[in-house]
Write a protein that holds these residues in place. Structure first.
Motif, PDB file in Angstrom:
ATOM      1  N   THR A 195      53.014  51.336  42.446  1.00 44.93           N
ATOM      2  CA  THR A 195      52.331  50.804  41.262  1.00 44.93           C
ATOM      3  C   THR A 195      51.254  49.779  41.606  1.00 44.93           C
ATOM      4  N   PHE A 196      51.156  49.410  42.873  1.00 42.44           N
ATOM      5  CA  PHE A 196      50.177  48.378  43.256  1.00 42.44           C
ATOM      6  C   PHE A 196      48.734  48.766  42.908  1.00 42.44           C
ATOM      7  N   PRO A 197      48.297  50.011  43.215  1.00 41.01           N
ATOM      8  CA  PRO A 197      46.899  50.362  42.848  1.00 41.01           C
ATOM      9  C   PRO A 197      46.620  50.220  41.354  1.00 41.01           C
ATOM     10  N   ILE A 198      47.597  50.599  40.523  1.00 38.70           N
ATOM     11  CA  ILE A 198      47.394  50.481  39.080  1.00 38.70           C
ATOM     12  C   ILE A 198      47.272  49.017  38.679  1.00 38.70           C
ATOM     13  N   HIS A 199      48.172  48.183  39.213  1.00 38.91           N
ATOM     14  CA  HIS A 199      48.114  46.752  38.900  1.00 38.91           C
ATOM     15  C   HIS A 199      46.811  46.133  39.398  1.00 38.91           C
ATOM     16  N   ALA A 200      46.355  46.563  40.576  1.00 42.69           N
ATOM     17  CA  ALA A 200      45.111  46.025  41.120  1.00 42.69           C
ATOM     18  C   ALA A 200      43.932  46.376  40.215  1.00 42.69           C
ATOM     19  N   ILE A 201      43.901  47.615  39.736  1.00 41.61           N
ATOM     20  CA  ILE A 201      42.820  48.028  38.840  1.00 41.61           C
ATOM     21  C   ILE A 201      42.860  47.218  37.548  1.00 41.61           C
ATOM     22  N   ILE A 202      44.061  46.989  37.011  1.00 39.87           N
ATOM     23  CA  ILE A 202      44.197  46.208  35.775  1.00 39.87           C
ATOM     24  C   ILE A 202      43.699  44.791  35.973  1.00 39.87           C
ATOM     25  N   TRP A 203      44.059  44.178  37.106  1.00 43.92           N
ATOM     26  CA  TRP A 203      43.618  42.808  37.370  1.00 43.92           C
ATOM     27  C   TRP A 203      42.098  42.724  37.549  1.00 43.92           C
ATOM     28  N   VAL A 204      41.537  43.698  38.234  1.00 41.62           N
ATOM     29  CA  VAL A 204      40.074  43.703  38.419  1.00 41.62           C
ATOM     30  C   VAL A 204      39.370  43.860  37.070  1.00 41.62           C
ATOM     31  N   ALA A 205      39.874  44.781  36.239  1.00 41.02           N
ATOM     32  CA  ALA A 205      39.294  44.969  34.911  1.00 41.02           C
ATOM     33  C   ALA A 205      39.430  43.703  34.084  1.00 41.02           C
TER      34      ALA A 205
END
Length: 274
Positions: free
Chosen positions: A7-17
């Motif tokens: 789930t790290f890539p999804i969380h990373a994308i959410i944080w960047v957004a």
């Protein structure tokens, strides 16, 4: 540990957004508490001293509240039309079998692929022919028309998920088709109706192009037009412009914060039942 890595890539994308959304908002919010000299000398720092006059001038301005009420009126009437007409159309598409049903529904779906900018010239001519320029209806009716395709698709999917047994039980109890629609189906579909209502209100509130083309009278301007006019009037006072932009965003953000739970529950219900 493995689940977290997945789930790290999804969380990373959410944080960047989130960073790309929150940082400009905070910059504008803090910039509204500065003078233009502070903003140019220390754009990323905290205001020193804090200047509240930019915000109070906007909040106490009669022009701002007139534009706010214009936006509210246009958004509410547009939403009532979109949701009311779409609910009836979606009910017919979902619960009745008739010749040409899928063809008509396909026409609604094609509306999603029709860019608004392409229609602006014939739409302007049509509104001028019917005398709807400089008239709130000239904004409301086209907005409602362009909002129908997505709303019909969402509501049709939800209505089709309601079991036939519910409708049969309502008919046995003496409900007419319209009675079933009004007394049974709409209450059940409240989450979906809330979802499409939020989408319609936000789309209307943020619409700039159509009011720009239709409305020339400053007394009829909505908030997006007011922001443009304010920016032109106070071009040299960037801090004041930022304050006006932030105050204009607050009503939409407040509404979304209140309606967020309904929006999420409506999307979840549609996904679960579909």
């Amino acid at each position: 540990m493995i689940a977290r890595l997945r789930t790290f890539p999804i969380h990373a994308i959410i944080w960047v957004a989130a960073v790309f959304i929150v940082v400009p908002f905070l910059y504008g919010l803090l910039g509204g508490f500065k003078t233009s000299d502070q903003l140019s000398g220390n754009p990323l720092g905290l205001p020193s001293p804090w200047v509240t006059g930019n915000y109070t001038d906007v909040i106490l301005s009669g022009t701002f509240w007139r534009q706010f009420l214009n936006s509210l009126f246009v958004a509410v009437v547009t939403t009532v039309l979109v949701v009311g007409l779409s609910a009836m159309a979606a009910f017919a598409f979902a619960r009745f079998a008739f010749r040409g049903r899928e063809f008509l529904f396909t026409l609604f779906a094609i509306g999603l692929m029709f860019p608004f900018a392409v229609a602006i010239l014939p739409l302007f001519v049509l509104l001028r022919t019917f005398g709807l320029l400089d008239n709130p209806l000239g904004v409301i009716l086209p907005q409602a028309a362009f909002g129908l395709p997505l709303t019909v698709i969402i509501l049709r999917t939800f209505f089709r998920s309601i079991p036939r047994e519910v409708e049969e039980a309502a008919i046995i109890d003496g409900c007419t088709p319209f009675g079933f629609f009004w007394r049974v189906l709409l209450p059940i579909a409240r989450p979906a109706l809330a979802t499409v209502s939020v989408l319609a209100i936000v789309a209307s509130w943020n619409n700039f192009f159509l009011p720009l083309v239709v409305l020339n009278d400053p007394n009829l301007w909505t908030l997006p037009l007011g922001v443009q006019q304010f920016q032109g009037e106070y071009m040299a006072d960037t801090a004041r412009i930022l304050a006006y932009v932030i105050v204009s965003m607050v009503p939409a953000l407040a509404f979304y914060a209140v309606a967020e739970r309904q929006l999420i529950s409506g999307l979840t219900a549609g996904a679960t039942k579909g």
